[in-house]
Design a protein around this motif. Structure first.
Motif, PDB file in Angstrom:
ATOM      1  N   GLY A 113     -34.564 -23.679  16.730  1.00  0.00           N
ATOM      2  CA  GLY A 113     -33.611 -22.766  17.309  1.00  0.00           C
ATOM      3  C   GLY A 113     -34.279 -21.607  18.012  1.00  0.00           C
ATOM      4  O   GLY A 113     -35.447 -21.299  17.771  1.00  0.00           O
ATOM      5  N   VAL A 114     -33.514 -20.954  18.904  1.00  0.00           N
ATOM      6  CA  VAL A 114     -34.062 -19.833  19.667  1.00  0.00           C
ATOM      7  C   VAL A 114     -34.445 -18.687  18.740  1.00  0.00           C
ATOM      8  O   VAL A 114     -35.491 -18.045  18.915  1.00  0.00           O
ATOM      9  CB  VAL A 114     -33.043 -19.366  20.717  1.00  0.00           C
ATOM     10  CG1 VAL A 114     -33.545 -18.108  21.430  1.00  0.00           C
ATOM     11  CG2 VAL A 114     -32.777 -20.477  21.732  1.00  0.00           C
ATOM     12  N   GLU A 115     -33.613 -18.410  17.729  1.00  0.00           N
ATOM     13  CA  GLU A 115     -33.924 -17.307  16.819  1.00  0.00           C
ATOM     14  C   GLU A 115     -35.188 -17.586  16.019  1.00  0.00           C
ATOM     15  O   GLU A 115     -36.038 -16.707  15.850  1.00  0.00           O
ATOM     16  CB  GLU A 115     -32.741 -17.049  15.881  1.00  0.00           C
ATOM     17  CG  GLU A 115     -31.538 -16.426  16.575  1.00  0.00           C
ATOM     18  CD  GLU A 115     -30.512 -15.911  15.596  1.00  0.00           C
ATOM     19  OE1 GLU A 115     -30.749 -16.012  14.375  1.00  0.00           O
ATOM     20  OE2 GLU A 115     -29.472 -15.392  16.048  1.00  0.00           O
ATOM     21  N   ALA A 116     -35.318 -18.818  15.500  1.00  0.00           N
ATOM     22  CA  ALA A 116     -36.532 -19.170  14.763  1.00  0.00           C
ATOM     23  C   ALA A 116     -37.747 -19.118  15.671  1.00  0.00           C
ATOM     24  O   ALA A 116     -38.839 -18.709  15.259  1.00  0.00           O
ATOM     25  CB  ALA A 116     -36.383 -20.559  14.142  1.00  0.00           C
ATOM     26  N   CYS A 117     -37.553 -19.514  16.923  1.00  0.00           N
ATOM     27  CA  CYS A 117     -38.649 -19.483  17.884  1.00  0.00           C
ATOM     28  C   CYS A 117     -39.069 -18.053  18.182  1.00  0.00           C
ATOM     29  O   CYS A 117     -40.256 -17.764  18.388  1.00  0.00           O
ATOM     30  CB  CYS A 117     -38.231 -20.191  19.164  1.00  0.00           C
ATOM     31  SG  CYS A 117     -39.569 -20.399  20.341  1.00  0.00           S
ATOM     32  N   TYR A 118     -38.124 -17.129  18.197  1.00  0.00           N
ATOM     33  CA  TYR A 118     -38.441 -15.723  18.411  1.00  0.00           C
ATOM     34  C   TYR A 118     -39.379 -15.210  17.321  1.00  0.00           C
ATOM     35  O   TYR A 118     -40.334 -14.465  17.602  1.00  0.00           O
ATOM     36  CB  TYR A 118     -37.156 -14.906  18.425  1.00  0.00           C
ATOM     37  CG  TYR A 118     -37.365 -13.410  18.539  1.00  0.00           C
ATOM     38  CD1 TYR A 118     -37.582 -12.807  19.768  1.00  0.00           C
ATOM     39  CD2 TYR A 118     -37.340 -12.611  17.400  1.00  0.00           C
ATOM     40  CE1 TYR A 118     -37.767 -11.443  19.874  1.00  0.00           C
ATOM     41  CE2 TYR A 118     -37.525 -11.238  17.494  1.00  0.00           C
ATOM     42  CZ  TYR A 118     -37.738 -10.663  18.729  1.00  0.00           C
ATOM     43  OH  TYR A 118     -37.931  -9.305  18.816  1.00  0.00           O
ATOM     44  N   LEU A 119     -39.127 -15.605  16.084  1.00  0.00           N
ATOM     45  CA  LEU A 119     -40.000 -15.185  14.987  1.00  0.00           C
ATOM     46  C   LEU A 119     -41.394 -15.790  15.136  1.00  0.00           C
ATOM     47  O   LEU A 119     -42.402 -15.129  14.857  1.00  0.00           O
ATOM     48  CB  LEU A 119     -39.382 -15.591  13.639  1.00  0.00           C
ATOM     49  CG  LEU A 119     -38.057 -14.900  13.294  1.00  0.00           C
ATOM     50  CD1 LEU A 119     -37.505 -15.436  11.982  1.00  0.00           C
ATOM     51  CD2 LEU A 119     -38.235 -13.384  13.227  1.00  0.00           C
ATOM     52  N   SER A 120     -41.466 -17.047  15.587  1.00  0.00           N
ATOM     53  CA  SER A 120     -42.776 -17.661  15.837  1.00  0.00           C
ATOM     54  C   SER A 120     -43.500 -16.948  16.964  1.00  0.00           C
ATOM     55  O   SER A 120     -44.706 -16.697  16.894  1.00  0.00           O
ATOM     56  CB  SER A 120     -42.613 -19.149  16.181  1.00  0.00           C
ATOM     57  OG  SER A 120     -42.104 -19.878  15.085  1.00  0.00           O
ATOM     58  N   LEU A 121     -42.761 -16.604  18.017  1.00  0.00           N
ATOM     59  CA  LEU A 121     -43.338 -15.869  19.135  1.00  0.00           C
ATOM     60  C   LEU A 121     -43.915 -14.541  18.658  1.00  0.00           C
ATOM     61  O   LEU A 121     -45.000 -14.127  19.077  1.00  0.00           O
ATOM     62  CB  LEU A 121     -42.264 -15.628  20.201  1.00  0.00           C
ATOM     63  CG  LEU A 121     -42.669 -14.832  21.441  1.00  0.00           C
ATOM     64  CD1 LEU A 121     -43.633 -15.635  22.298  1.00  0.00           C
ATOM     65  CD2 LEU A 121     -41.433 -14.448  22.249  1.00  0.00           C
ATOM     66  N   ASN A 122     -43.206 -13.892  17.750  1.00  0.00           N
ATOM     67  CA  ASN A 122     -43.655 -12.615  17.206  1.00  0.00           C
ATOM     68  C   ASN A 122     -44.934 -12.763  16.386  1.00  0.00           C
ATOM     69  O   ASN A 122     -45.733 -11.830  16.303  1.00  0.00           O
ATOM     70  CB  ASN A 122     -42.541 -12.016  16.337  1.00  0.00           C
ATOM     71  CG  ASN A 122     -42.863 -10.617  15.876  1.00  0.00           C
ATOM     72  OD1 ASN A 122     -43.226  -9.757  16.675  1.00  0.00           O
ATOM     73  ND2 ASN A 122     -42.750 -10.378  14.580  1.00  0.00           N
ATOM     74  N   GLN A 123     -45.139 -13.947  15.812  1.00  0.00           N
ATOM     75  CA  GLN A 123     -46.308 -14.176  14.969  1.00  0.00           C
ATOM     76  C   GLN A 123     -47.540 -14.586  15.768  1.00  0.00           C
ATOM     77  O   GLN A 123     -48.645 -14.121  15.496  1.00  0.00           O
ATOM     78  CB  GLN A 123     -45.996 -15.256  13.923  1.00  0.00           C
ATOM     79  CG  GLN A 123     -44.995 -14.831  12.858  1.00  0.00           C
ATOM     80  CD  GLN A 123     -45.544 -13.746  11.949  1.00  0.00           C
ATOM     81  OE1 GLN A 123     -46.734 -13.683  11.695  1.00  0.00           O
ATOM     82  NE2 GLN A 123     -44.668 -12.889  11.456  1.00  0.00           N
ATOM     83  N   ILE A 124     -47.373 -15.456  16.746  1.00  0.00           N
ATOM     84  CA  ILE A 124     -48.551 -16.060  17.382  1.00  0.00           C
ATOM     85  C   ILE A 124     -48.977 -15.366  18.672  1.00  0.00           C
ATOM     86  O   ILE A 124     -50.039 -15.667  19.206  1.00  0.00           O
ATOM     87  CB  ILE A 124     -48.328 -17.563  17.659  1.00  0.00           C
ATOM     88  CG1 ILE A 124     -47.271 -17.781  18.744  1.00  0.00           C
ATOM     89  CG2 ILE A 124     -47.963 -18.301  16.378  1.00  0.00           C
ATOM     90  CD1 ILE A 124     -47.084 -19.231  19.148  1.00  0.00           C
ATOM     91  N   THR A 125     -48.155 -14.458  19.191  1.00  0.00           N
ATOM     92  CA  THR A 125     -48.552 -13.677  20.363  1.00  0.00           C
ATOM     93  C   THR A 125     -48.400 -12.196  20.019  1.00  0.00           C
ATOM     94  O   THR A 125     -47.544 -11.819  19.212  1.00  0.00           O
ATOM     95  CB  THR A 125     -47.680 -13.993  21.593  1.00  0.00           C
ATOM     96  OG1 THR A 125     -46.371 -13.448  21.394  1.00  0.00           O
ATOM     97  CG2 THR A 125     -47.591 -15.491  21.829  1.00  0.00           C
ATOM     98  N   PRO A 126     -49.194 -11.329  20.640  1.00  0.00           N
ATOM     99  CA  PRO A 126     -49.098  -9.898  20.329  1.00  0.00           C
ATOM    100  C   PRO A 126     -48.063  -9.147  21.149  1.00  0.00           C
ATOM    101  O   PRO A 126     -47.845  -7.964  20.919  1.00  0.00           O
ATOM    102  CB  PRO A 126     -50.508  -9.387  20.679  1.00  0.00           C
ATOM    103  CG  PRO A 126     -50.932 -10.267  21.807  1.00  0.00           C
ATOM    104  CD  PRO A 126     -50.331 -11.627  21.519  1.00  0.00           C
ATOM    105  N   PHE A 127     -47.398  -9.816  22.070  1.00  0.00           N
ATOM    106  CA  PHE A 127     -46.600  -9.112  23.063  1.00  0.00           C
ATOM    107  C   PHE A 127     -45.419  -8.355  22.446  1.00  0.00           C
ATOM    108  O   PHE A 127     -45.161  -7.198  22.782  1.00  0.00           O
ATOM    109  CB  PHE A 127     -46.110 -10.085  24.128  1.00  0.00           C
ATOM    110  CG  PHE A 127     -47.222 -10.898  24.727  1.00  0.00           C
ATOM    111  CD1 PHE A 127     -48.344 -10.277  25.264  1.00  0.00           C
ATOM    112  CD2 PHE A 127     -47.190 -12.287  24.719  1.00  0.00           C
ATOM    113  CE1 PHE A 127     -49.387 -11.020  25.800  1.00  0.00           C
ATOM    114  CE2 PHE A 127     -48.215 -13.044  25.258  1.00  0.00           C
ATOM    115  CZ  PHE A 127     -49.325 -12.405  25.788  1.00  0.00           C
ATOM    116  N   ILE A 128     -44.681  -9.008  21.544  1.00  0.00           N
ATOM    117  CA  ILE A 128     -43.520  -8.350  20.943  1.00  0.00           C
ATOM    118  C   ILE A 128     -43.972  -7.269  19.969  1.00  0.00           C
ATOM    119  O   ILE A 128     -43.449  -6.147  19.977  1.00  0.00           O
ATOM    120  CB  ILE A 128     -42.615  -9.378  20.246  1.00  0.00           C
ATOM    121  CG1 ILE A 128     -42.005 -10.333  21.279  1.00  0.00           C
ATOM    122  CG2 ILE A 128     -41.502  -8.679  19.476  1.00  0.00           C
ATOM    123  CD1 ILE A 128     -41.145 -11.418  20.674  1.00  0.00           C
TER     124      ILE A 128
END
Length: 412
Positions: A113-128
């Motif tokens: 899901g998009v929400e779960a993906c947002y949390l992954s994005l927050n973990q593996i990239t420094p941008f957020i």
């Protein structure tokens, strides 16, 4: 240090490179090199986009067939990038032209899901995290410099957060307020498009505030569309004279049309906040000409995919999900969307600066401590020599291989 207390175990990284220290005096953003294969594939993508811009759909279809057969979401950075851009270009073809392709490339969610993906994005990239951390520091400094009244010495803060999502930005600020002020209080007015999700976010933050002994109030504000700002703000806000008002616009303003954006910023200015925090991508996806948007997107996401390639192991499931669900959708929006259908309307810092100053905003210089914190974030959580920081125009920029990708600034 405003680090995330809910993610303190995430400092390990698959690749541990030594970070190269940089300052505003010794770092200049400049182009990067690429392999001959990468250059060749980029040239084919650009040629295909040119054919589409000229309505030469037959030539574009032939090139897309070649690109599709030489790209995959599971390959190296170039193959993955070409996969997503060719998918987006495919969507611009008339059905009569695209029917001849053997298989249309797609960006699937793969059950994520998009929400779960947002949390992954927050973990593996420094941008957020970089955006959240720097914005929080600006808010904290505004509270500490908020005046000499007893209420402000106690740290009474009201944050209006546009599109709060999971609320991952706020636990570090909550902890900092609890540690620095005798009887702090935080009120958050949070906007979103799903009331159930807003309530869940509020519940999580309330429990965390309780564990800190922090007085906390959460006010969900449901926005059905981008025009709801005009009706609900400031009418739905309850503002108290003894609080420090902060308006948080992290990775949000680019979604609005020019008219909606100017109207929202005008309303925000009328609230007279102590600080307005803004974080956006350093890319111009809002150019009226398709080819200009395409080239800008290709350059930007080439760097993003390169950073993921360098900092995550091969066959990373998290990277696949983030590229498919998050970046794949962004690329599709920028490349295949037109007019009101397009939501990714990013512009560079200079454009935001001109607009904000025209509406009466003044830039608040980010402190040297904000730069030190961001450097520590990269060292602890994303230890790669590829990421670099720079202070320009009193704002903080995060880049990959000396090219700026994101900016954070504060205003009043």
């Amino acid at each position: 240090m405003l680090m995330d207390p809910l993610n303190h175990n995430s400092s390990s990284s698959p690749h541990h490179h030594q970070e190269e220290e940089s300052t505003s005096s010794d770092l200049q953003f400049h182009p990067i090199t690429a392999s001959s294969n990468s250059i060749h594939m980029r040239q084919l993508l650009i040629r295909c986009a040119h054919f589409i811009s000229q309505s030469d759909f037959l030539s574009a279809s032939r090139l897309l067939s070649l690109l599709s057969s030489n790209s995959t979401p599971y390959g190296d950075a170039t193959e993955r990038l070409v996969h997503h851009f060719s998918a987006a270009l495919f969507r611009r073809l008339p059905s009569s032209s695209s029917s001849s392709l053997p298989l249309a490339p797609t960006s699937k969610d793969d059950g994520v899901g998009v929400e779960a993906c947002y949390l992954s994005l927050n973990q593996i990239t420094p941008f957020i995290r970089f955006s959240h951390l720097t914005a929080n520091q600006a808010i904290l400094e505004a509270v500490e410099g908020g005046g000499q009244s007893s209420s402000k010495k106690q740290g009474i803060v009201h944050v209006v957060d546009f599109d709060i999502m999971h609320g991952v930005q706020w636990p570090p600020l909550m902890q900092a307020l609890a540690e620095r002020f005798p009887t702090p209080m935080l009120r958050i007015t949070a906007t979103g498009r799903d009331l159930n999700s807003l309530h869940k976010t509020g519940d999580r933050l309330s429990k965390f505030a309780q564990s800190l002994g922090l007085r906390f109030q959460f006010h969900p504000l449901l926005l059905l569309n981008d025009h709801d700002h005009h009706r609900l703000i400031p009418a739905a806000l309850t503002l108290f004279p003894d609080e420090t008002l902060a308006v948080n616009c992290v990775l949000y303003l680019h979604r609005l049309s020019k008219d909606d954006l100017r109207l929202l910023l005008h309303k925000i200015k009328a609230l007279n906040p102590k600080v307005v925090t803004i974080a956006e991508k350093e890319a111009n996806f809002n150019h009226p000409l398709f080819m200009q948007r395409f080239l800008e997107a290709l350059n930007h996401y080439s760097l993003i995919f390169d950073s993921l390639e360098a900092t995550l192991p091969p066959n990373s499931r998290e990277r696949l999900a983030v590229e498919q669900v998050w970046f794949g959708r962004e690329i599709d929006d920028v490349v295949s969307g037109e007019g009101t259908k397009r939501r990714q309307r990013h512009e560079r810092y200079e454009s935001w600066e001109i607009m904000l100053r025209s509406l009466g905003f003044s830039n608040i210089p980010l402190s040297p401590f904000a730069l030190s914190q961001a450097k520590l974030l990269l060292r602890l959580h994303y230890p790669s020599e590829g990421y670099h920081l720079q202070i320009l125009h009193d704002s903080l920029f995060l880049g990959w291989q000396n090219r700026p990708l994101f900016s954070v600034s504060s205003w009043h």
